[in-house]
Scaffold this motif. Structure first.
Motif, PDB file in Angstrom:
ATOM      1  N   ALA A  61     -85.672 -37.904  27.812  1.00 53.81           N
ATOM      2  CA  ALA A  61     -85.318 -36.833  28.589  1.00 53.81           C
ATOM      3  C   ALA A  61     -86.440 -36.217  29.561  1.00 53.81           C
ATOM      4  O   ALA A  61     -86.077 -35.279  30.499  1.00 53.81           O
ATOM      5  CB  ALA A  61     -84.621 -35.432  27.674  1.00 53.81           C
ATOM      6  N   PHE A  62     -87.728 -36.798  29.078  1.00 54.05           N
ATOM      7  CA  PHE A  62     -89.036 -36.540  29.994  1.00 54.05           C
ATOM      8  C   PHE A  62     -89.299 -34.971  30.195  1.00 54.05           C
ATOM      9  O   PHE A  62     -89.029 -34.225  31.126  1.00 54.05           O
ATOM     10  CB  PHE A  62     -88.683 -36.987  31.508  1.00 54.05           C
ATOM     11  N   ARG A  84     -84.702 -32.953  21.827  1.00 56.03           N
ATOM     12  CA  ARG A  84     -85.819 -33.921  21.741  1.00 56.03           C
ATOM     13  C   ARG A  84     -85.267 -34.876  20.780  1.00 56.03           C
ATOM     14  O   ARG A  84     -85.268 -36.223  20.716  1.00 56.03           O
ATOM     15  CB  ARG A  84     -87.131 -33.155  21.040  1.00 56.03           C
ATOM     16  N   THR A  85     -84.481 -34.368  19.650  1.00 53.66           N
ATOM     17  CA  THR A  85     -84.082 -35.233  18.651  1.00 53.66           C
ATOM     18  C   THR A  85     -82.769 -35.951  19.132  1.00 53.66           C
ATOM     19  O   THR A  85     -82.834 -37.404  18.973  1.00 53.66           O
ATOM     20  CB  THR A  85     -83.375 -34.341  17.575  1.00 53.66           C
ATOM     21  N   THR A 123     -82.710 -25.414  21.554  1.00 57.89           N
ATOM     22  CA  THR A 123     -82.264 -26.233  22.497  1.00 57.89           C
ATOM     23  C   THR A 123     -83.411 -27.444  22.720  1.00 57.89           C
ATOM     24  O   THR A 123     -82.815 -28.453  22.786  1.00 57.89           O
ATOM     25  CB  THR A 123     -81.908 -25.303  23.848  1.00 57.89           C
ATOM     26  N   GLU A 124     -84.399 -26.965  22.945  1.00 62.26           N
ATOM     27  CA  GLU A 124     -85.635 -28.064  23.218  1.00 62.26           C
ATOM     28  C   GLU A 124     -85.667 -28.841  22.020  1.00 62.26           C
ATOM     29  O   GLU A 124     -85.628 -30.270  22.186  1.00 62.26           O
ATOM     30  CB  GLU A 124     -86.834 -27.393  23.573  1.00 62.26           C
ATOM     31  N   ALA A 138     -77.278 -24.344  20.848  1.00 66.48           N
ATOM     32  CA  ALA A 138     -78.244 -25.513  20.994  1.00 66.48           C
ATOM     33  C   ALA A 138     -77.393 -26.549  20.794  1.00 66.48           C
ATOM     34  O   ALA A 138     -77.836 -27.747  21.453  1.00 66.48           O
ATOM     35  CB  ALA A 138     -79.338 -25.234  20.079  1.00 66.48           C
ATOM     36  N   GLU A 139     -76.498 -26.732  19.635  1.00 65.94           N
ATOM     37  CA  GLU A 139     -75.892 -28.135  19.293  1.00 65.94           C
ATOM     38  C   GLU A 139     -74.936 -28.291  20.317  1.00 65.94           C
ATOM     39  O   GLU A 139     -75.098 -29.663  20.608  1.00 65.94           O
ATOM     40  CB  GLU A 139     -75.260 -27.731  17.945  1.00 65.94           C
TER      41      GLU A 139
END
Length: 578
Positions: free
Chosen positions: A390-391, A384-385, A379-380, A348-349
């Protein structure tokens, strides 16, 4: 006999009468029973007890005694315990010790070495009335050899000594002195001296059930003969591959000077031959008190073992599963396969760091509570962070969720962006879902730049066409990778074929690395192994080992990871991650 049954019959005994003389080949595997080491020899058609005794250099009376036999009568596929005799010295100051090969006789050795037959028999009177068996040791006086043969013998001895030293340096360099101090840095683990070590291996080999499922009785006029059907139940086959890989590691370590006692237990049929008895097995391990336990492979078995194991300082290696299932709370638990959560965190990173990519996360009904769903969830969170604009959830953004409910090609096309790279995050380990989805994604490979991020479990799938991995630039994060075209993999495969007559499985390579990493640590540090493992990272032939605790009072997890990318030019690109 197929390779599967050759290995399994080391654990079993199946009897049948016969009488003829046939070639005897020495077994290459050892077991230890109550501190004594034995070869396990499977009797083949036509072999006699006398021929077997000559092949192993152990007299008939001793073999009868250790096997509690009254007569030398043998049965087909009977398993004999043959006491281990320390390897012969190939040469001393007076003699060269020749190992007889197929077809050799006293007369042929006389011609080969230039020593009269009568002189050879004076030194080897046991062969006066009996032919040489394969593996028999013939003592040849150096002083009576032809000069050129004596010189050749000495040169071979020198070359073998050099090769032995090279092997020691490859496995682990032997330090000049050994101290009891714990390592304070990574470098302190670089030189681990050879030593004595007891290892218990716990695998569900299902030996009895496999034999039962692959045999049928066939009656003739004189005796019942068990006919063998080649093959093995596929769900257990992987454990056999793992066992064989560990045997090769044990052999390498023994050649490097380690004195290794390997206790192997079939956890599926322990004690009563019908059902697992992990409590009984724990009692046996309490008596044996090994320095290292490799296995069991199932969480339920580990819990029972942990409850009953008296010495909580024995490292217990959990070798195969990436799912922790609450076992990390035990201080002596060591998880080799990087936990799913740690893999998901790293993947995810990396995904969130691809700032220009269009990311589509696939969600599968029923997977939301499985450990591998962490990849989609993390990942989400990280996106977000890193990028709050990113909508999420809208097709105009660069991150999209797609709920997989059937394969709808048209709806998927609406999420793909032909102008930039598309990263497709597929966080399921269900082979049926992956095998259906990847061909659909391949249909977009010609018109879109695609990178599929999946799980390392996929590499073991059998119903997936691996060509799609290259078309889709499939990317994994895994602690282990085997490049079959590398020199190391080719050398390992050649040795594996020599021993077992077939190609190695990825589990064989992993087991080889596990053995070469953990066994020398246990030999050096014994009960202190759990205290030092975090200071002893290692990049092995096929694996990366970097251990850290789950938390201050718990067990150890492997954070050694490689990023593997199947590129569209049909190469596999690897990157070691810190």
């Amino acid at each position: 006999m197929p390779r599967y049954f050759f290995t399994l019959l080391l654990l079993l005994c199946c009897r049948l009468l016969f009488s003829q003389t046939a070639e005897v080949k020495r077994s290459g595997d050892l077991i230890t029973i109550r501190g004594e080491s034995y070869y396990l020899h499977v009797v083949d058609a036509g072999q006699s007890l006398y021929a077997i005794s000559k092949a192993y250099g152990v007299d008939v009376e001793t073999i009868l005694k250790v096997n509690r036999k009254e007569t030398p009568t043998l049965s087909l596929f009977e398993v004999l315990k043959i006491p281990y005799v320390a390897p012969y010295v190939e040469r001393d100051d007076t003699y060269y010790y020749h190992v007889a090969q197929k077809g050799e006789t006293i007369y042929s050795l006389s011609r080969q070495y230039g020593i009269k037959p009568k002189r050879i028999l004076q030194e080897n009177r046991q062969y006066e009335a009996n032919p040489l068996a394969v593996g028999s040791i013939v003592r040849l006086p150096l002083s009576e050899m032809r000069k050129e043969e004596r010189r050749a013998v000495l040169e071979v001895e020198i070359r073998k000594s050099d090769s032995q030293q090279e092997l020691q340096e490859v496995v682990h360099p032997v330090s000049e002195s050994e101290t009891d101090s714990l390592p304070g840095s990574e470098g302190d683990c670089d030189s681990l001296p050879a030593g004595a070590v007891k290892v218990a291996l716990l695998l569900p080999l299902h030996a009895r059930n496999t034999l039962r499922n692959n045999t049928r009785p066939d009656r003739n006029d004189t005796v019942n003969i068990w006919q063998y059907t080649p093959g093995i139940v596929s769900k257990w086959e992987g454990f056999l591959y793992f066992y064989e890989g560990l045997l090769l590691a044990a052999d390498s370590l023994k050649r490097a000077g380690f004195h290794l006692e390997l206790y192997t237990y079939d956890t599926e049929y322990f004690s009563d031959g019908i059902s697992p008895k992990m409590h009984d097995l724990a009692e046996e391990l309490n008596r044996t008190d090994p320095d290292l336990i490799i296995g069991p492979v199932y969480a339920s078995e580990f819990r029972i073992l942990e409850e009953s194991l008296a010495n909580k300082q024995i490292p217990v290696v959990y070798p195969l599963s990436a799912r922790t299932e609450g076992l990390g709370k035990h201080p002596n638990f060591i998880q080799v396969n990087t936990p799913v959560g740690a893999v998901a965190e790293q993947a995810a990173e990396w995904i969130a760091g691809q700032s220009e990519a269009n990311v589509i996360s696939f969600h599968f009904l029923g997977d939301e509570y499985r450990e591998e769903a962490a990849l989609a969830r993390l990942t989400e969170q990280k996106m977000r962070t890193n990028d709050s604009s990113a909508f999420f959830g809208h097709t105009s953004g660069r991150f999209h969720k797609w709920e997989v409910d059937g394969i709808l090609t048209d709806s998927l096309a609406g999420y793909l962006d032909p102008a930039r790279e598309n990263i497709l995050v597929i966080s399921t380990a269900r082979e049926a879902e992956v095998s259906k989805l990847l061909p659909v994604l391949s249909s977009f490979a010609a018109t879109h730049r695609l990178t599929v991020v999946g799980l390392p479990d996929w590499q073991n799938f059998t119903s997936v066409d691996f060509e799609t991995f290259y078309k889709l630039n499939v990317t994994f994060f895994s602690y282990s990778f085997i490049d079959n075209f590398s020199d190391e993999a080719k050398a390992f495969a050649g040795r594996y074929r020599e021993w077992f007559g077939t190609e190695p499985h990825t589990l064989s390579n992993k087991a080889f690395d596990i053995g070469l990493y953990f066994i020398p640590l246990a030999a050096r540090f014994k009960e202190k192994t759990l205290a030092v493992i975090g200071s002893c990272p290692q990049e092995s032939l096929f694996s990366s080992f970097r251990f850290s605790r789950f938390d201050a009072e718990s067990g150890w997890q492997n954070h050694g990871l490689l990023m593997l990318r199947y590129a569209s030019d049909y190469t596999i690109r690897t990157q070691r991650l810190k």
